[in-house]
Design a protein around this motif. Structure first.
Motif, PDB file in Angstrom:
ATOM      1  N   GLN A  90       8.569  -4.340  -2.202  1.00 19.73           N
ATOM      2  CA  GLN A  90       7.758  -4.011  -1.073  1.00 19.73           C
ATOM      3  C   GLN A  90       7.658  -2.547  -0.874  1.00 19.73           C
ATOM      4  N   LYS A  91       8.736  -1.970  -1.100  1.00 19.13           N
ATOM      5  CA  LYS A  91       8.658  -0.490  -0.543  1.00 19.13           C
ATOM      6  C   LYS A  91       7.754   0.189  -1.775  1.00 19.13           C
ATOM      7  N   VAL A  92       7.848  -0.179  -3.000  1.00 20.65           N
ATOM      8  CA  VAL A  92       7.087   0.520  -4.156  1.00 20.65           C
ATOM      9  C   VAL A  92       5.603   0.090  -4.010  1.00 20.65           C
ATOM     10  N   PHE A  93       5.335  -1.191  -3.553  1.00 20.12           N
ATOM     11  CA  PHE A  93       3.984  -1.618  -3.492  1.00 20.12           C
ATOM     12  C   PHE A  93       3.446  -0.822  -2.461  1.00 20.12           C
ATOM     13  N   ALA A  97       0.032   1.040  -2.943  1.00 17.06           N
ATOM     14  CA  ALA A  97      -1.153   0.529  -2.125  1.00 17.06           C
ATOM     15  C   ALA A  97      -1.492   1.530  -1.329  1.00 17.06           C
ATOM     16  N   LEU A  98      -0.940   2.501  -0.439  1.00 19.57           N
ATOM     17  CA  LEU A  98      -1.330   3.529   0.197  1.00 19.57           C
ATOM     18  C   LEU A  98      -1.995   4.737  -0.573  1.00 19.57           C
ATOM     19  N   SER A  99      -1.349   4.760  -1.650  1.00 19.13           N
ATOM     20  CA  SER A  99      -1.866   5.940  -2.642  1.00 19.13           C
ATOM     21  C   SER A  99      -3.404   5.266  -3.192  1.00 19.13           C
ATOM     22  N   VAL A 100      -3.571   4.218  -3.318  1.00 17.73           N
ATOM     23  CA  VAL A 100      -4.978   3.829  -3.846  1.00 17.73           C
ATOM     24  C   VAL A 100      -5.956   3.833  -2.575  1.00 17.73           C
ATOM     25  N   TYR A 101      -5.512   3.339  -1.512  1.00 23.10           N
ATOM     26  CA  TYR A 101      -6.437   3.537  -0.253  1.00 23.10           C
ATOM     27  C   TYR A 101      -6.826   5.121   0.060  1.00 23.10           C
ATOM     28  N   GLU A 102      -5.870   5.880  -0.162  1.00 20.96           N
ATOM     29  CA  GLU A 102      -6.142   7.125   0.054  1.00 20.96           C
ATOM     30  C   GLU A 102      -7.148   7.863  -0.755  1.00 20.96           C
TER      31      GLU A 102
END
Length: 208
Positions: A90-93, A97-102
């Motif tokens: 969950q941490k690495v996901f 995910a935040l990197s994708v969105y940003e």
């Protein structure tokens, strides 16, 4: 980032959205307010790159149920991982995910989020369709799946227009992650290593 979109995934996403009812105004207002704040966090001139990322991530953590998206992306394996494996996954996901969105939203710094319309999947499950306007006319469609839980709204998936295709992150990653887990006899470590590699690649491409 390599995009893997199968016809089955595309059809599933379309079927999920092909619903007639309109979501209520409160759900749309929730997305309008919070999506605007998320986007604005990328446009604060007082912040350096690391501070901007930290602020953006804080908004997304509050706005989006990352654990729900993460667990959806591994299906049955969410019940098969042990507690430590699930927490690490969950941490690495979340980081990925935040990197994708940003990365994807960063090109739209300072632009306006406009709610176009919405549909209800049920009384507590809605899709809100928005567009991020740009002066050059290259607008970006973003869809937000919002659940109402105990009187509180929470985004549980986001669809971005990537390479001309509107892709739900949870749906796309589910296909990739399940395929990897099936090949590796459900190895949580293999999946974690894969996601960490994907995140490092995105971080290397991040704008300054």
């Amino acid at each position: 980032m390599k995009r893997l979109v199968t016809p089955a995934i595309a059809l599933a996403a379309l079927a999920a959205l092909a619903l007639p009812a309109a979501a209520d105004a409160k759900t749309e207002a929730y997305v309008q307010k919070n999506a605007s704040e998320v986007l604005a966090s990328l446009n604060d001139p007082s912040l350096n790159a690391d501070e901007r990322t930290q602020k953006f991530n804080a908004y997304m953590d509050e706005f989006t149920d990352m654990k729900a998206v993460a667990n959806f992306a591994i299906g049955k394996y969410a019940r098969r991982f042990n507690e430590a494996e699930l927490a690490q996954y969950q941490k690495v996901f979340r980081d990925y995910a935040l990197s994708v969105y940003e990365n994807e939203l960063d090109a739209y710094r300072g632009e306006a989020v406009v709610v176009k319309d919405s549909v209800d999947r049920s009384e507590t499950d809605s899709i809100v369709n928005t567009v991020i306007r740009r002066d050059d006319g290259k607008d970006m469609d973003v869809r937000w799946r919002v659940l109402l839980r105990n009187g509180q709204y929470q985004v549980v998936d986001v669809a971005l227009n990537l390479d001309g295709n509107l892709i739900w992150l949870g749906i796309e990653q589910r296909a990739q992650f399940l395929a990897l887990l099936d090949r590796t006899n459900g190895s949580a470590q293999a999946l974690i290593d894969k996601i960490e590699g994907m995140t490092k690649k995105l971080e290397s491409e991040k704008r300054t």
